[in-house]
Design an enzyme around this catalytic site. Structure first.
Site, PDB file in Angstrom:
ATOM      1  N   GLU A 280      32.560 -21.832   2.213  1.00 10.33           N
ATOM      2  CA  GLU A 280      31.218 -22.883   1.712  1.00 10.33           C
ATOM      3  C   GLU A 280      31.943 -23.398   0.409  1.00 10.33           C
ATOM      4  O   GLU A 280      31.685 -24.656   0.081  1.00 10.33           O
ATOM      5  CB  GLU A 280      30.069 -22.275   1.415  1.00 10.33           C
ATOM      6  CG  GLU A 280      29.595 -21.844   2.838  1.00 10.33           C
ATOM      7  CD  GLU A 280      29.164 -22.786   3.579  1.00 10.33           C
ATOM      8  OE1 GLU A 280      28.823 -24.005   3.399  1.00 10.33           O
ATOM      9  OE2 GLU A 280      29.327 -22.611   4.846  1.00 10.33           O
ATOM     10  N   ASP A 361      38.095 -23.997   6.152  1.00  9.31           N
ATOM     11  CA  ASP A 361      38.642 -22.695   6.627  1.00  9.31           C
ATOM     12  C   ASP A 361      40.035 -22.356   6.038  1.00  9.31           C
ATOM     13  O   ASP A 361      40.454 -21.197   5.463  1.00  9.31           O
ATOM     14  CB  ASP A 361      39.163 -22.665   8.106  1.00  9.31           C
ATOM     15  CG  ASP A 361      37.772 -22.225   8.966  1.00  9.31           C
ATOM     16  OD1 ASP A 361      36.737 -22.110   8.344  1.00  9.31           O
ATOM     17  OD2 ASP A 361      37.697 -22.475  10.049  1.00  9.31           O
TER      18      ASP A 361
HETATM   19 ZN   LIG Z   1      31.784 -25.439   6.831  1.00  9.17          ZN
END
Ligand SMILES: [Zn+2]
Length: 418
Positions: A280, A361
């Site tokens: 996030e 990611d």
């Molecule tokens: Zn995401």
């Protein structure tokens, strides 16, 4: 009262409707065809029973989605070519001058309320039928009703002033009204973002500071490593409505907050939560939030310019089954038919979003452990009964996140955290 624009509208509606149904049918067929076996990459982490539950849940949701798009198309046709909108306009013209700003506001609010009310049965079926059957629903009938009332009131409190401002500019600000209206809309969206975490969200959920000292310390270190400041770390009572878990950031600038659903805190280990938060954080650090805002401003400028043009064209009203030309009616017709025309932009938006997910990611595994992120994702896919075998075309069209198998395969090849 039909014209060439009626044909254009019907063609767009038919194309969007057919595509939506075709994609849903593909998804159902693909998921059912792969129901029998867990994909090899997940064979050790996801039991067959969970995989089959996910397949049944996905199929049930897709079928409901098909009923939903058909109902929406019927409502849209009834309002426009069916004459319901003209009937409402005439009805309100009995009490309010049809060219007045308030007539416009009242007609728009009435249509949104009626359409919202017609959508209630399918929503009840989604929550108390499907979500309930698969064990995700935590909502009571009382909470469902109080949510509806609150949403309508908050929507009116926030929407009516903006609507009045836009309608007033349409009338008074001359040729370039749409440009001024855009400045108002863009400014208002920033204002709403500031209001959202501290004023709007607490109307629906309770927030308490994260207390687990181990987790607080881990998150503090993660934020330090990433050079990130947040105003607070909260746990939200998401379990009040649903068993689905989530984590998000809200607000911006110095007022940013990190919010974890209680369901997520209960299910994931501290290492896994750290990895999810790192992902996030990646969205913020890589400016995805800012890019998203710039994109939405650009789109709203294009839409307001289009509305500026269409509002002055008699064929726009006539083609959609309406005789009364006014600012309010133009805004309403535009809002009603726009989704049929922008539907085909959906794959581009999804592509944009999936690209950001891969980037976040990559950021996450630079600042936390890839294995923990994979562990967290597998738990979330399992707990949320997300399908591991989506139809590739359906996924390319709609999915904001990459399919599980591709996402995890890519995480496995990323270099480990420093
Ligand atoms: Zn995401």
């Amino acid at each position: 009262m039909i014209n060439a624009f009626t044909g254009v509208f019907l063609a767009a509606l038919a194309a969007a409707l057919a595509t939506r149904l075709w994609l849903a049918a593909r998804q159902v067929r693909h998921v059912q065809a792969h129901r029998g076996a867990v994909p090899a990459a997940f064979a050790e982490t996801i039991p067959l029973s969970a995989h089959q539950t996910a397949a049944d849940y996905t199929v049930a949701k897709s079928r409901l989605g098909m009923a939903d798009v058909i109902a929406d198309a019927v409502i849209l046709l009834a309002l426009t070519l069916g004459g319901a909108l003209q009937w409402l306009i005439d009805l309100w013209a009995g009490t309010l001058e049809p060219q007045s700003l308030w007539h416009g506001v009242v007609v728009i609010v009435t249509v949104l309320l009626v359409r919202g009310a017609l959508q209630i049965p399918l929503n009840v079926w989604r929550i108390f039928g499907i979500e309930q059957r698969f064990g995700f629903n935590r909502m009571t009938a009382w909470l469902f009703v109080s949510d509806l009332v609150k949403q309508a009131l908050v929507g009116a409190a926030l929407g009516v002033p903006l609507l009045l401002a836009v309608l007033w500019l349409m009338r008074e600000a001359g040729e370039l009204w749409w440009l001024y209206a855009w400045l108002v809309v863009a400014g208002y969206s920033v204002f709403l973002q500031m209001l959202y975490p501290s004023v709007i969200l607490p109307l629906f959920n309770k927030f308490s500071p994260l207390e687990d000292p181990v987790l607080v310390e881990r998150v503090r270190k993660l934020l330090e490593r990433c050079g990130f400041r947040a105003k607070g770390l909260y746990v939200m009572d998401g379990s009040k409505r649903s068993a689905h878990g989530n984590a998000f950031f809200t607000g911006f600038g110095a007022a940013k907050r990190i919010v974890l659903f209680d369901t997520l805190v209960a299910r994931l280990a501290p290492d896994e939560i750290e990895a999810v938060l790192a992902h996030e954080l990646g969205h913020y650090r890589l400016h995805h939030v800012a890019k998203g805002m710039v994109l939405s401003w650009t789109m709203s400028l294009a839409m307001l310019a289009a509305l500026g043009f269409l509002a002055g064209q008699p064929w726009f009203y006539e083609g959609l089954g309406v005789r009364t030309e006014s600012q309010g009616v133009a805004v309403l017709l535009f809002l009603l038919v726009l989704p049929e025309f922008t539907f085909f932009l959906q794959p581009l938006m999804s592509l944009f979003s999936r690209k950001h997910e891969f980037e976040a990611d990559r950021y996450a595994v630079e600042h936390a452990a890839a294995a923990e992120l994979i562990g967290a994702l597998v738990k979330l896919y399992k707990d949320n009964a997300s399908t591991l075998t989506p139809d590739p075309v359906h996924s390319a069209f709609y999915d904001s996140h990459p399919p599980a198998a591709i996402r995890i395969a890519r995480l496995r090849t990323q270099p480990a955290a420093a």
